[in-house]
Motif scaffolding. Structure first.
Motif, mmCIF file in Angstrom:
data_model
loop_
_atom_site.group_PDB
_atom_site.id
_atom_site.type_symbol
_atom_site.label_atom_id
_atom_site.label_comp_id
_atom_site.label_asym_id
_atom_site.label_seq_id
_atom_site.Cartn_x
_atom_site.Cartn_y
_atom_site.Cartn_z
ATOM 1 N N ILE A 101 47.663 -82.259 8.585
ATOM 2 C CA ILE A 101 47.884 -82.941 7.149
ATOM 3 C C ILE A 101 48.860 -84.037 7.618
ATOM 4 C CG2 ILE A 101 48.989 -82.857 4.828
ATOM 5 C CD1 ILE A 101 48.468 -79.812 4.989
ATOM 6 N N ILE A 102 48.570 -85.396 7.332
ATOM 7 C CA ILE A 102 49.451 -86.402 7.852
ATOM 8 C C ILE A 102 50.022 -87.386 6.613
ATOM 9 C CG2 ILE A 102 48.259 -86.566 10.006
ATOM 10 C CD1 ILE A 102 46.969 -89.222 9.043
ATOM 11 N N GLY A 103 51.181 -87.574 6.671
ATOM 12 C CA GLY A 103 51.873 -88.176 5.458
ATOM 13 C C GLY A 103 52.355 -89.657 5.924
ATOM 14 N N GLY A 104 53.130 -90.194 4.965
ATOM 15 C CA GLY A 104 53.695 -91.542 5.123
ATOM 16 C C GLY A 104 54.540 -91.476 6.417
ATOM 17 N N GLY A 105 55.375 -90.557 6.795
ATOM 18 C CA GLY A 105 56.072 -90.239 7.832
ATOM 19 C C GLY A 105 55.256 -90.406 9.291
ATOM 20 N N ALA A 106 54.173 -90.441 9.190
ATOM 21 C CA ALA A 106 53.205 -90.366 10.339
ATOM 22 C C ALA A 106 52.717 -91.874 10.837
ATOM 23 C CB ALA A 106 52.146 -89.330 10.169
ATOM 24 N N GLU A 146 49.093 -91.504 18.723
ATOM 25 C CA GLU A 146 49.147 -90.369 19.321
ATOM 26 C C GLU A 146 48.534 -89.402 18.551
ATOM 27 O OE1 GLU A 146 51.710 -93.195 20.992
ATOM 28 O OE2 GLU A 146 51.451 -92.651 18.865
ATOM 29 N N ILE A 147 48.609 -89.298 17.200
ATOM 30 C CA ILE A 147 47.926 -88.364 16.373
ATOM 31 C C ILE A 147 46.596 -88.286 16.558
ATOM 32 C CG2 ILE A 147 47.663 -87.646 13.970
ATOM 33 C CD1 ILE A 147 50.339 -88.768 13.381
ATOM 34 N N VAL A 204 47.758 -74.958 10.994
ATOM 35 C CA VAL A 204 47.909 -76.326 10.430
ATOM 36 C C VAL A 204 49.311 -77.043 10.979
ATOM 37 C CG1 VAL A 204 48.373 -77.739 8.350
ATOM 38 C CG2 VAL A 204 46.528 -75.601 8.034
ATOM 39 N N VAL A 205 48.782 -78.576 11.213
ATOM 40 C CA VAL A 205 49.932 -79.459 11.764
ATOM 41 C C VAL A 205 50.218 -80.400 10.586
ATOM 42 C CG1 VAL A 205 50.892 -80.869 13.415
ATOM 43 C CG2 VAL A 205 49.358 -79.010 14.100
ATOM 44 N N ALA A 206 51.455 -80.184 9.987
ATOM 45 C CA ALA A 206 51.814 -81.321 9.006
ATOM 46 C C ALA A 206 52.803 -82.272 9.345
ATOM 47 C CB ALA A 206 52.198 -80.509 7.803
ATOM 48 N N ILE A 207 52.519 -83.467 9.458
ATOM 49 C CA ILE A 207 53.206 -84.466 10.201
ATOM 50 C C ILE A 207 53.994 -85.311 8.908
ATOM 51 C CG2 ILE A 207 53.523 -86.053 11.899
ATOM 52 C CD1 ILE A 207 51.161 -84.802 13.241
ATOM 53 N N GLY A 208 55.145 -85.270 8.923
ATOM 54 C CA GLY A 208 55.769 -86.666 8.004
ATOM 55 C C GLY A 208 55.255 -86.661 6.536
ATOM 56 N N THR A 209 55.158 -85.410 5.926
ATOM 57 C CA THR A 209 54.615 -85.120 4.611
ATOM 58 C C THR A 209 55.653 -84.274 4.151
ATOM 59 O OG1 THR A 209 52.923 -84.593 2.949
ATOM 60 C CG2 THR A 209 53.055 -83.441 5.341
ATOM 61 N N GLU A 210 55.995 -84.509 2.673
ATOM 62 C CA GLU A 210 56.778 -83.879 1.824
ATOM 63 C C GLU A 210 56.119 -82.560 1.168
ATOM 64 O OE1 GLU A 210 60.006 -86.520 -0.378
ATOM 65 O OE2 GLU A 210 57.971 -86.733 -1.064
ATOM 66 N N LEU A 211 54.717 -82.543 1.353
ATOM 67 C CA LEU A 211 53.898 -81.513 0.760
ATOM 68 C C LEU A 211 54.606 -81.232 -0.867
ATOM 69 C CD1 LEU A 211 53.885 -78.873 3.649
ATOM 70 C CD2 LEU A 211 51.900 -80.537 2.998
ATOM 71 N N ASP A 258 49.255 -70.190 10.730
ATOM 72 C CA ASP A 258 50.479 -70.561 10.891
ATOM 73 C C ASP A 258 50.640 -72.193 10.645
ATOM 74 O OD1 ASP A 258 51.371 -68.321 12.248
ATOM 75 O OD2 ASP A 258 50.484 -68.840 14.194
ATOM 76 N N LEU A 259 51.681 -72.682 10.358
ATOM 77 C CA LEU A 259 52.236 -73.964 9.810
ATOM 78 C C LEU A 259 53.016 -74.470 10.893
ATOM 79 C CD1 LEU A 259 51.976 -76.264 7.962
ATOM 80 C CD2 LEU A 259 53.917 -75.369 6.609
ATOM 81 N N ILE A 260 52.576 -75.369 11.591
ATOM 82 C CA ILE A 260 53.496 -76.378 12.539
ATOM 83 C C ILE A 260 53.917 -77.649 11.679
ATOM 84 C CG2 ILE A 260 53.592 -77.415 14.601
ATOM 85 C CD1 ILE A 260 51.572 -75.707 15.734
ATOM 86 N N ARG A 261 55.291 -77.914 11.579
ATOM 87 C CA ARG A 261 55.719 -78.825 10.603
ATOM 88 C C ARG A 261 56.486 -79.656 11.710
ATOM 89 N NH1 ARG A 261 57.711 -78.548 4.648
ATOM 90 N NH2 ARG A 261 57.530 -80.331 3.697
#
Length: 533
Positions: A210-215, A221-222, A270-277, A292-295
């Motif tokens: 899951i990628i957000g604005g912070g990515a 790289e992603i 799940v890898v969550a990158i730069g997102t507030e969720l 597992d959640l990797i943030r």
């Protein structure tokens, strides 16, 4: 060397230029004339929007596209408060915008005395809303204050800042020493946590991203990391395009669809990158992570907000994703990764097309005309969050500018102006509903003055369509949402733009092509079924 004697206006503009400022969006007023004199003398490009809120939104759009702080310059009092909505939108979506304004004089009475544009505790009001406001107390302090503001905006999580210069300091002259920009580090997460996360990803059988604005700064790289793992990717509204939506592993953009919740539930990591969720992305409650959640997030506080990850990678998204790639080596992408992604793509598209069915002909017309790298500056309108968000594939970071967190109306057009000033060689489209368009309609004159080849699509459904729908869903009277029709074409021509009304997708595609080649903005007034009316 003896420091030069400079006015407050000169000290400010000189410091801005030292920090790479090339463009300022602002409106002159009685209290900031000394700054405008300095802007002219330093040959800094200036754009004059027709309202301070438009100036703030334009600076926001510029910042999202360039990655550099956008500059919004206002006069004191009502002008600052006009810009506050836009700057709060920037805060909500983590966008670096510097709002600069005069304030009351240094020795202004604490309870006030009726000075022009007087606001009690103007700086405190901005501090309460965006968390950072600095009122300087001398001309000599201005270069330091500018350097501090840029350091605040560009290190860690991007946020806006407000710099207040007492009006009597703008023309005052003092000895001023330059303060160079602060070197910024963008470190990865700590090596131990990265190693642990890499080990977990190496054993993952059903990874997902899951990628957000912070990515946005880590697109390459992603992409490499997702390909290495064979992991399907879903994006938030502000992350849309960072991972190309034409990529075989892209599921789509928009976390609110049932397919996303089901996809996350299937993943073992799940890898969550730069997102507030955050709920503004999810709509239907928090996601559940049975695996597992990797943030990855640069903000330590955000790391544990809305979801508490199993692996907390506090660091820069680019540097951390790069470090993970180095740890993973060749990765472990299975033969069935593409088939898995295709399965989720089909489910996602089914949900997205069902929800956005009304606007699919319009979306298809846009898709036919848009080139790779096109930018959509959308308003908080049904055509955007139901139509284009999940149904119009885009590629490239900051290709979908949207007021997610604060949900302001009137964002699209001025943000598009800022985006087009930032990227003149890219296609930029402003996309509005007819209700929200009226919030910043005068900015058509700004776009015309700058001779921007900017299509401004207005989907006219006769008022505030989303609120009308919610009233109906609540079985309550439909009240206050139906607005009389506006002849947007005539308004456009009166503001020195081109204008055309369309009611089918072929005419829309033709109008878009002409608009991109025009000598000024073109308002495309979409009516009838094509607009969801």
């Amino acid at each position: 060397m003896t420091p030069p004697r400079l006015s407050g206006g000169d000290a400010l503009v000189r410091a801005l230029v030292a920090h790479g400022t090339e463009l300022v969006f602002g409106i002159p007023g009685t209290h900031n004339l000394g700054i405008y004199r300095a802007l002219a003398e330093h040959d800094v490009k200036h754009v004059t929007p027709r309202h301070e809120q438009g100036a703030g939104f334009a600076a926001d759009g510029y910042a999202r596209v360039t990655g550099k702080p956008g500059i919004c310059l206002t006069t004191s009092g009502p002008a600052v408060l006009n810009a506050m909505t836009a700057i709060t939108q920037s805060y909500s979506d983590s966008v670096p915008v510097l709002l600069i304004s005069p304030g009351m004089p240094l020795r202004h009475p604490g309870r006030g005395n009726g000075t022009l544009h007087e606001v009690r505790h103007q700086s405190a009001a901005l501090e309460a809303v965006i968390g950072y406001s600095n009122r300087v107390h001398s001309v000599a302090e201005i270069p330091l204050a500018v350097a501090q503001a840029f350091a605040h905006m560009t290190s860690g999580r991007p946020r806006p800042a407000h710099l207040e210069i007492p009006l009597d300091l703008i023309d005052a002259v003092e000895k001023v020493s330059d303060v160079a920009p602060v070197p910024l580090a963008h470190p990865p997460a700590d090596a131990v946590t990265i190693a642990a996360a890499a080990r977990r990803l190496s054993s993952a059988e059903r990874p997902g991203f899951i990628i957000g604005g912070g990515a946005k700064g880590a697109a390459e790289e992603i992409t490499t990391l997702a390909e290495r793992l064979g992991a399907p990717v879903v994006a938030t509204a502000n992350g849309k395009g960072t991972f190309s939506e034409h990529h075989r592993l892209s599921i789509g953009a928009g976390l609110h669809h049932k397919a996303v919740a089901d996809f996350v539930a299937e993943c073992d990591v799940v890898v969550a990158i730069g997102t507030e969720l955050a709920s503004t992305d999810l709509w239907n409650g928090p996601l559940k992570f049975p695996g597992d959640l990797i943030r990855i997030d640069v903000d330590p506080a955000q790391m544990i907000t809305n979801a508490n990850p199993d692996y907390r990678l506090v660091g820069d998204a680019h540097a951390t994703a790069e470090a993970l790639n180095q740890r993973l080596g060749k990765g472990n992408a299975g033969q069935d990764s593409v088939q898995r992604a295709e399965r989720w793509q089909k489910l996602f598209r089914k949900h997205a097309r069902t929800q956005g069915a009304t606007w699919l002909p319009l979306v298809e017309a846009m898709r036919e005309v848009l080139s790779p790298g096109a930018i959509i500056a959308g308003d908080s309108a049904m055509v955007c969050y139901y139509g284009t968000l999940s149904n119009l594939p885009l590629e490239g970071p900051a290709s979908f500018l949207y007021p997610t967190g604060f949900g302001t109306l009137g964002y699209g057009l001025p943000a598009a102006i800022g985006a087009k000033m930032a990227a003149p060689d890219r296609q930029v489209v402003a996309l509005h509903g007819d209700g929200g368009m009226m919030f910043t309609l005068p900015e058509l004159a700004t776009a015309a003055q700058e001779r921007l080849a900017l299509p401004v699509i207005i989907c006219d459904n006769g008022g505030y369509g989303e609120i009308r729908r919610e009233m109906v869903d609540r079985s309550e009277p439909v009240h206050g949402v139906n607005l009389p029709g506006i002849d947007f074409v005539q308004v456009a021509k009166g503001l020195n733009c081109h204008g055309v009304t369309v009611d089918d997708s072929d005419r829309l595609a033709t109008a878009l092509r002409k608009a991109f080649a025009a000598d000024r903005p073109t308002v495309i007034h979409v009516v009838g079924d094509l607009a969801g009316a």
